[in-house]
Every structure is written in C-alpha cells, then in structure tokens.
Design an enzyme around this catalytic site. Structure first.
Site, mmCIF file in Angstrom:
data_model
loop_
_atom_site.group_PDB
_atom_site.id
_atom_site.type_symbol
_atom_site.label_atom_id
_atom_site.label_comp_id
_atom_site.label_asym_id
_atom_site.label_seq_id
_atom_site.Cartn_x
_atom_site.Cartn_y
_atom_site.Cartn_z
ATOM 1 N N TYR A 193 9.106 -11.982 11.317
ATOM 2 C CA TYR A 193 9.742 -10.671 11.092
ATOM 3 C C TYR A 193 10.773 -10.767 9.966
ATOM 4 C CZ TYR A 193 12.121 -6.249 12.281
ATOM 5 O OH TYR A 193 12.671 -4.984 12.255
ATOM 6 N N ASN A 198 0.835 -1.215 0.000
ATOM 7 C CA ASN A 198 0.000 0.000 0.000
ATOM 8 C C ASN A 198 0.864 1.256 0.000
ATOM 9 O OD1 ASN A 198 -2.504 -1.250 -0.084
ATOM 10 N ND2 ASN A 198 -2.578 -1.527 2.135
#
Ligand code: UDP
Length: 325
Positions: free
Chosen positions: A149, A103
């Site tokens: 992560y 995004n």
C-alpha cells in the site's frame, strides 16, 4: 474545478470515501460517472443513488483501460485502504496504484480534465518527524507487509507529479489521514470498525500492542470538505487533510465505550509488523491554502456513526441467525 455543472469521474465510487464524494458532487449539481470493481467497495453504499439521473455507475476495474466519455474532472479514489484488505490484496493494491492510476491520468490528459488523487498519510510510514508536514519524505519499509500500500501510494504520487510536469495535467494530491464515519466497512479490520462492532456486540475490544500508539481521526464530512476545497484550489503539491487531534488507541477505545455505553474488557493482541507508532497531520498548508479546519471531534463523530454501526451489527446478527436455522 468550476462550481457547477461538470461531468466528473470518480474511481472507487462504491467505497467509503468515494461514495461520500459522489453524494457531495451530486449535491453541488454535477453529473457523476462512478466506477468501481467492487473488490472492497459495496453497492450498498450507492443504493440511495439508484434512481438519480445524474449518477451513472459502471462496474469496472480501472487497471484495464476504460472510456467514461468526456469528463471535466477526475477523482481517483480506487484502492483497498484498510491494512487487512490491502495485505489480502497485495498485488491488486500495487496494480491500482500504478496501472490503475495511470489509466485514470490518461483519461484526465485526454479530456483536459482536472485530476485529484487520493494519497495517504501512509506515505510517511512509521514517521520519525512529528507531526507530519508535507515536506517530510517519510520512513517506509519498502519490503515490509504494508509496503504494497505505502509504496503503491508513493509511486502513484510520483506518477501524478510526472503527468503534471511532463503532460501538463492539472493535478492535486491529498494525503488523507485516518477517516471514519457511516459506510466505513464495519468488518474491514480497521480500529474504529473493530472497536465499534466489538462494543456493540458486547465482545472484548482488541487493542494491538500496549495501545500507546497514536492516530488522529477525521470525521468523513470534514475530510470531504477538505478534499473539495483542494479540488477547487490551484495547488499541485500534496496537502494533508486530517484531524490534528491525536489519540492513543487506548484512549480511542475508551471513547468508543463512552459513545456506545458498552462495558467491555480490553483484550491486548500483538502489534502488527511496521505498525506506525504515531501519526498526526500538520495541517498548516490546508489551513493557509484552503481555509480548511476540521469541525467534528471524535466523540461527536463516533456518535454520528453509531446508527450506521448499530444497523450493520444487527443486519449481520440476523443473517447469521437465519443461516443457523
Ligand atoms: N488497532 C487496534 N485494534 C484493532 C485494529 C487496529 O489496536 O482492532 C490499531 C492498529 O494496530 C493501529 C491503529 O489501531 O495502531 C490503527 O489501525 P488501522 O488498521 O485502523 O489503520 P492504520 O492507521 O494502521 O492504517
């Protein structure tokens, strides 16, 4: 990145690095739109900017499409970053590295903005090459507890390079090594936060494993300086920004005792799964491309951070004593 009067989007603006970045950009005269979903960030980090007319904060999860308006540059700093946080928020961490980063890249693509992504030394995993230079591909367990992560950040690097190659977005990738300073969440489980708060409370210092594993700690003002230099450069490949002075965790605990004046004992606890045994950045690229060099050593940086940790510890002591009444 020009030097003045840009409109800049910072994702993760309420986080440790994000909030320091907002401060630095505002000080340079830019206008900043800061977004954060406050999952690990804190409004307290932005409290001093409440009356700043050039700062616009929006509570926003970047995993959902959003519209900040036209911007000239995007700093993508949204993500849980401490091992305790990202292991608690595993799926959210994978989402922000993938959907959230996409995004943010779409926004940069739409407005022809520059883009700098906060990547990490965790891309190198438990490294088999030492020190770590940017051309090392890393040694990451793809299914271990840290993979949420490490793999999110590795995927996000691939995504950033793809937007650069296929969509022509003017991207940068910084690989950030362990950074500390005021506004590091004092209770996020990271080694500097844990040791500083334990020392100030007179508790045992928790050292995981035998304390011989190493990290290289960069003070926040050095880190932000390196990041801004990279933003102004034309370098699209990853650049390590971290302090190359390497400490064992036991040495780091000794340094915390020296700075706080505490006389605590060390309490050894098991080493977490896949905890990297050594980490030190090779900063040749940052030196030659950006003319960057860290200036603040660990003792000075811990001393500069001390008032912040003292304040955090006394604020929580007041809260818990008023809860007990
Ligand atoms: N660590 C420690 N005691 C603590 C917290 C962390 O000995 O209270 C160790 C941890 O096992 C690791 C190093 O300190 O080897 C750095 O851990 P941190 O969570 O700060 O970040 P990492 O570099 O692992 O992402």
């Amino acid at each position: 990145m020009q030097t003045k009067n840009m409109r800049i989007l910072v994702t993760g603006a309420a986080g440790f690095l994000g909030s320091h970045l907002c401060d630095a950009l505002l000080a340079e005269g830019h206008t900043v739109v800061g977004v954060d979903n406050l999952s690990t960030g804190s409004l307290a980090n932005l409290e001093h900017l409440r009356a700043e007319p050039r700062f616009d904060f929006r509570e926003q999860d970047i995993c959902l499409p959003f519209e900040p308006g036209a911007v000239n540059f995007v700093f993508n700093f949204a993500s849980p970053a401490s091992p305790v946080d990202y292991m608690n928020l595993g799926i959210e961490t994978l989402r922000v590295g993938s959907e959230g980063t996409r995004n943010a890249l779409e926004i940069a693509s739409r407005y022809g903005a520059g883009f700098l992504h906060a990547s990490t030394s965790e891309c190198y995993g438990d490294p088999k090459v030492h020190p770590q230079s940017e051309d090392y591909w890393g040694h990451v367990n793809p299914i271990g507890p840290r993979s949420v992560y490490d793999e999110a950040k590795r995927f996000s690097e691939a995504l950033v390079m793809a937007y650069h190659r296929y969509r022509g977005v003017d991207t940068r990738l910084v690989r950030i090594f362990n950074t500390y300073g005021p506004r590091l969440q004092f209770n996020d489980g990271r080694v500097i936060s844990n040791l500083m708060t334990q020392a100030l409370r007179g508790e045992d210092l928790t050292v995981y494993g035998d304390g011989s594993q190493t990290r290289s700690f960069c003070y926040v003002s050095d880190e932000i300086d390196g990041i801004l230099r990279l933003a102004r450069s034309n370098e699209h490949l990853p650049v390590n920004i971290g302090n190359p002075i390497e400490w064992t965790i036991l040495e780091c605990a000794q340094e915390v005792l020296a700075v706080t004046g505490a006389t605590c004992q060390i309490r050894y606890q098991p080493l977490p799964t896949d905890d990297p045994l050594q980490r030190r950045p090779d900063i040749t690229r940052a030196r030659t491309l950006l003319g960057w060099e860290p200036k603040i050593d660990l003792h000075t940086g811990l001393s500069l951070s001390l008032p912040y940790f003292q304040q955090s510890v006394s604020a929580t002591a007041v809260q818990s004593s008023s809860r007990d009444q």
